[in-house]
Design an enzyme around this catalytic site. Structure first.
Site, PDB file in Angstrom:
ATOM      1  N   LYS A 116      38.485  43.219  39.779  1.00 51.80           N
ATOM      2  CA  LYS A 116      39.080  43.216  41.115  1.00 51.80           C
ATOM      3  C   LYS A 116      38.275  42.395  42.120  1.00 51.80           C
ATOM      4  O   LYS A 116      38.827  41.802  43.045  1.00 51.80           O
ATOM      5  CB  LYS A 116      39.265  44.652  41.615  1.00 51.80           C
ATOM      6  CG  LYS A 116      40.433  45.374  40.964  1.00 51.80           C
ATOM      7  CD  LYS A 116      40.637  46.733  41.573  1.00 51.80           C
ATOM      8  CE  LYS A 116      41.941  47.370  41.118  1.00 51.80           C
ATOM      9  NZ  LYS A 116      42.042  47.517  39.672  1.00 51.80           N
ATOM     10  N   GLU A 200      37.114  47.940  50.820  1.00 50.18           N
ATOM     11  CA  GLU A 200      37.931  47.072  51.658  1.00 50.18           C
ATOM     12  C   GLU A 200      38.597  47.882  52.762  1.00 50.18           C
ATOM     13  O   GLU A 200      38.684  49.104  52.696  1.00 50.18           O
ATOM     14  CB  GLU A 200      38.991  46.355  50.824  1.00 50.18           C
ATOM     15  CG  GLU A 200      40.025  47.271  50.204  1.00 50.18           C
ATOM     16  CD  GLU A 200      40.994  46.536  49.295  1.00 50.18           C
ATOM     17  OE1 GLU A 200      40.720  45.374  48.977  1.00 50.18           O
ATOM     18  OE2 GLU A 200      42.012  47.129  48.917  1.00 50.18           O
ATOM     19  N   GLU A 275      50.306  42.486  43.041  1.00 51.15           N
ATOM     20  CA  GLU A 275      50.484  43.626  43.936  1.00 51.15           C
ATOM     21  C   GLU A 275      49.944  43.291  45.323  1.00 51.15           C
ATOM     22  O   GLU A 275      48.860  42.716  45.455  1.00 51.15           O
ATOM     23  CB  GLU A 275      49.785  44.861  43.367  1.00 51.15           C
ATOM     24  CG  GLU A 275      50.334  45.274  42.010  1.00 51.15           C
ATOM     25  CD  GLU A 275      50.044  46.710  41.681  1.00 51.15           C
ATOM     26  OE1 GLU A 275      49.492  47.428  42.535  1.00 51.15           O
ATOM     27  OE2 GLU A 275      50.382  47.131  40.559  1.00 51.15           O
ATOM     28  N   GLU A 292      45.810  43.189  43.801  1.00 56.45           N
ATOM     29  CA  GLU A 292      45.379  42.915  42.442  1.00 56.45           C
ATOM     30  C   GLU A 292      46.529  42.283  41.679  1.00 56.45           C
ATOM     31  O   GLU A 292      47.676  42.297  42.140  1.00 56.45           O
ATOM     32  CB  GLU A 292      44.948  44.204  41.734  1.00 56.45           C
ATOM     33  CG  GLU A 292      46.064  45.232  41.606  1.00 56.45           C
ATOM     34  CD  GLU A 292      45.609  46.513  40.945  1.00 56.45           C
ATOM     35  OE1 GLU A 292      44.604  46.463  40.200  1.00 56.45           O
ATOM     36  OE2 GLU A 292      46.242  47.557  41.159  1.00 56.45           O
ATOM     37  N   ASN A 294      48.335  42.640  37.951  1.00 47.41           N
ATOM     38  CA  ASN A 294      48.434  43.362  36.689  1.00 47.41           C
ATOM     39  C   ASN A 294      48.919  42.393  35.618  1.00 47.41           C
ATOM     40  O   ASN A 294      50.058  41.914  35.678  1.00 47.41           O
ATOM     41  CB  ASN A 294      49.401  44.544  36.817  1.00 47.41           C
ATOM     42  CG  ASN A 294      48.819  45.641  37.681  1.00 47.41           C
ATOM     43  OD1 ASN A 294      47.760  46.174  37.380  1.00 47.41           O
ATOM     44  ND2 ASN A 294      49.492  45.956  38.767  1.00 47.41           N
TER      45      ASN A 294
END
Length: 665
Positions: A116, A200, A275, A292, A294
């Site tokens: 990530k 974050e 996402e 992120e 996927n």
């Protein structure tokens, strides 16, 4: 094109992939653990190979055993489904080295997007909006406290290799960071073998929106519209829909183009999802940020398939075989609306505690006419503690969002499931909630809509009247059946035609005339209306019509009337003759036992921490222990200030739900 495919997964997604593979003419190979030896995905496949014992680490996560199974059966490609090995760069590379096609993206893309921290750096370099935060490695809790303060509360702490809602904590202040940082590290290590954490900014009024991308090996990457996945509990998605009620065509294009740019930057092919977190407070639609990517098929992919008409599994297989995409971006169309709800083995009436056991009854609504059920269980299947608690995915489609929602409500009413706790009532409640129907969604919807927990949906006056009539009709059907069995009585009995029907605090005086399935009923002396009950005594499912309003439900006769389950709740309805009504309505219910002096294990799980001993003094809200269930840590807190009188469990013990861990003096 391939001739044989191995599906390196289980349950619903394994069955889903097999259905498409069989339609394409491919032979299928299943793999299974001892717990799944007779599972539907095993019986559905042309061949099946045992991997090992029930724990995933000894079976479905053993890449070497899966590759051995592919070699032994001659499978030319492997579809990983989602979860397990689907986003393991090492597995994709091992397939590549073994000369077996991996039905998914290249190893390099998985590695780039699987971290990530690194993925956010790559996204930023590709021109994708990213959330303000700290992308470096955080060494200690003190560092985490300092970084969170610099970013500004609230902040989200996330495991770098996390996913599926695991390894995430929201912190509103320094105390939350101190309590949650180490827990995030432990969950990341336990679930993903990586304890790195990043922090974050938490976006206010956040909406979770994702873009489906699809690319081939020839440089073409498309975006297939968006999915709204804001309805979540503990960061685990519960309801998904396509398209989003918030996204405009301009916003869709902007998000889609950024998603394609990111996919191309990492050389992506196959199906994948970018996402995004979107600020629902910004109506301009410009405040969307990368979360992120996927690098696999998503659980919620059916809603995209329903509105685009594409089979994403088929496209993934064709891409893996080296074929070019058969459509271009201008060919992508969004037709109507689709909604997916996830049916879980959990008890929403007890704080959504996980539930395990056997499905004593499992009859989902019939597929077709805008209803789709993706599942991997049958009646008699066991939901064990070893795997994900999802039982099925219920997907509906309609010309409009309202039509898709209404189809969900009806389909949930028709879903027969018993033997363990499930969330069908809760899903129906969401579908009926005014805020959901208005599209005013955020990731905090569930906590905000049900701040005191879920207790079922209280019926409005029209529904209460309808159910009161149905309970009377069901009672009449029972009485008429008993009257027909008159061999021992010598003569038939004629049931009463006037009844009192009580639901909660409301009572209805109901007069019935006529015989057979279609009768006339008068409620509280009003003009008679037509009522019918299509129900076979001994079965659960029924369909009723009262004054032209139709309703699906499940009926269970009781000694005092009927228990009717529909529209998000089981309604206990008392039916009696007028002369005994006054007596029955004043019956005194037993008081529930006082359990306040016990700390009870809320779910089956492993006791990983216990911070107190006999004689210790605790304060209200103090964390006294931790139970791990399905790889999630759950802190147990003292309900009041008290002294520990006795401790009945030890760290390392596997506890059953409702086990008494300790007693307060």
């Amino acid at each position: 094109m391939f001739q044989k495919i191995l599906i390196a997964n289980r349950g619903e997604i394994a069955c889903r992939v097999m259905r498409t593979a069989k339609r394409m003419g491919l032979a299928t190979v299943a793999v299974y653990s001892d717990a799944d030896a007779r599972a539907p995905h095993v019986l559905m496949a042309d061949e099946a190979v045992r991997l090992g014992p029930a724990p995933a680490a000894e079976s479905y996560l053993r890449a070497d055993l899966i590759l051995d199974a592919a070699r032994a059966t001659g499978a030319e490609c492997i579809h990983p489904g989602y979860g397990f090995l689907s986003e393991r760069e090492s597995f994709a590379r091992a397939c590549e080295e073994a000369g077996i096609a991996f039905v998914g993206p290249p190893p390099g893309a998985i590695a780039a997007m699987g971290d990530k921290i690194q993925s956010k750096k790559l996204a930023k370099a590709a021109g994708v909006n990213v959330v303000p935060g700290f992308l470096g490695e955080i060494e200690s809790t003190e560092d985490a406290v300092r970084i969170a303060a610099e970013i500004g509360f609230p902040v989200m702490m996330k495991a770098s290799a996390g996913g599926g809602g695991k390894g995430m904590r929201l912190a509103f202040n320094e105390s939350d960071v101190r309590e949650g940082f180490e827990a995030v590290k432990r969950e990341g290590l336990a679930s993903f073998g990586d304890d790195r954490v990043f922090i974050e900014k938490f976006i206010e009024s956040p909406r979770h929106i994702e873009i489906q991308v699809l690319g081939d090996r020839h440089g073409t990457v498309l975006y297939l519209g968006e999915r709204e996945c804001s309805i979540q509990r503990r960061h685990q998605k519960v309801v998904e829909e396509a398209p989003s009620p918030f996204v405009t065509p301009e916003m869709r294009r902007a998000m889609g183009e950024q998603a394609v740019a990111l996919a191309k930057a990492v050389g992506y092919h196959s199906a994948g999802t970018v996402e995004l977190i979107v600020s629902g407070a910004d109506t301009s639609g410009k405040s969307f940020y990368f979360l992120e990517m996927n690098t696999r098929l998503q659980v919620e992919h059916p809603v995209t398939e329903m509105v685009t008409g594409l089979d994403l599994v088929e496209e993934m297989i064709r891409v893996a075989a080296g074929e070019k995409l058969r459509i271009g971006q201008d060919d992508v169309r969004l037709d109507g609306w689709s909604i997916e709800t996830r049916v879980y083995a959990e008890d929403p009436y007890r704080g959504f505690l996980p539930s395990t056991g056997r499905l004593s009854r499992y009859r989902p609504p019939e597929a077709g006419a805008g209803v789709r059920v993706d599942d991997g269980v049958v009646e008699g299947s066991e939901v064990s503690m070893f795997y994900d608690p999802m039982i099925a995915k219920l997907v509906t489609h309609g010309e409009t969002r309202e039509a898709a929602i209404d189809a969900q409500v009806e389909a949930l009413d028709r879903f027969e499931l018993s033997g363990l706790g499930n969330n069908i009532d809760f899903l129906s409640a969401i579908m009926q909630h005014e805020r959901f129907r208005a599209g005013a969604l955020t990731t905090g919807f569930i906590a905000e809509a049900y701040p005191e927990g879920f207790g079922g949906v209280e019926p409005g006056e029209p529904l209460a009247r309808h159910l009161a009539v149905v309970a009377v009709l069901a009672t009449l059907m029972r009485a008429e059946r008993d009257a027909a069995i008159d061999g021992q009585l010598g003569s038939a009995l004629r049931p009463s035609r006037r009844w009192m029907s009580q639901i909660g605090e409301r009572c209805f005086d109901i007069a019935v005339s006529g015989d057979g399935p279609d009768r006339a009923v008068s409620i509280d002396g009003a003009a008679a209306v037509r009522a019918a009950l299509d129900w076979r005594f001994g079965e659960a499912m029924a369909r009723s019509t009262v004054d032209c309003e139709a309703l699906w439900m499940r009926i269970a006769p009781t000694l005092r009337g009927a228990a009717i389950t529909t529209r998000g709740k089981t309604h206990e309805i008392c039916v009696s003759r007028p002369r005994v009504f006054e007596l029955s309505r004043h019956m005194i219910a037993k008081e529930p036992p006082d359990l306040s002096r016990f700390l009870i294990c809320p779910m089956p799980g492993l006791l990983t921490q216990l911070h107190v001993k006999t004689g210790d003094r605790v304060e209200a809200g103090q964390v006294v222990g931790t139970v791990e269930a399905m790889k999630m840590e759950n802190n147990l807190r003292a309900p009041k200030a008290a002294t520990i009188a006795a401790v009945h469990a030890s760290v390392g013990e596997s506890l059953a739900a409702d086990f008494v861990i300790l007693e307060f003096a």
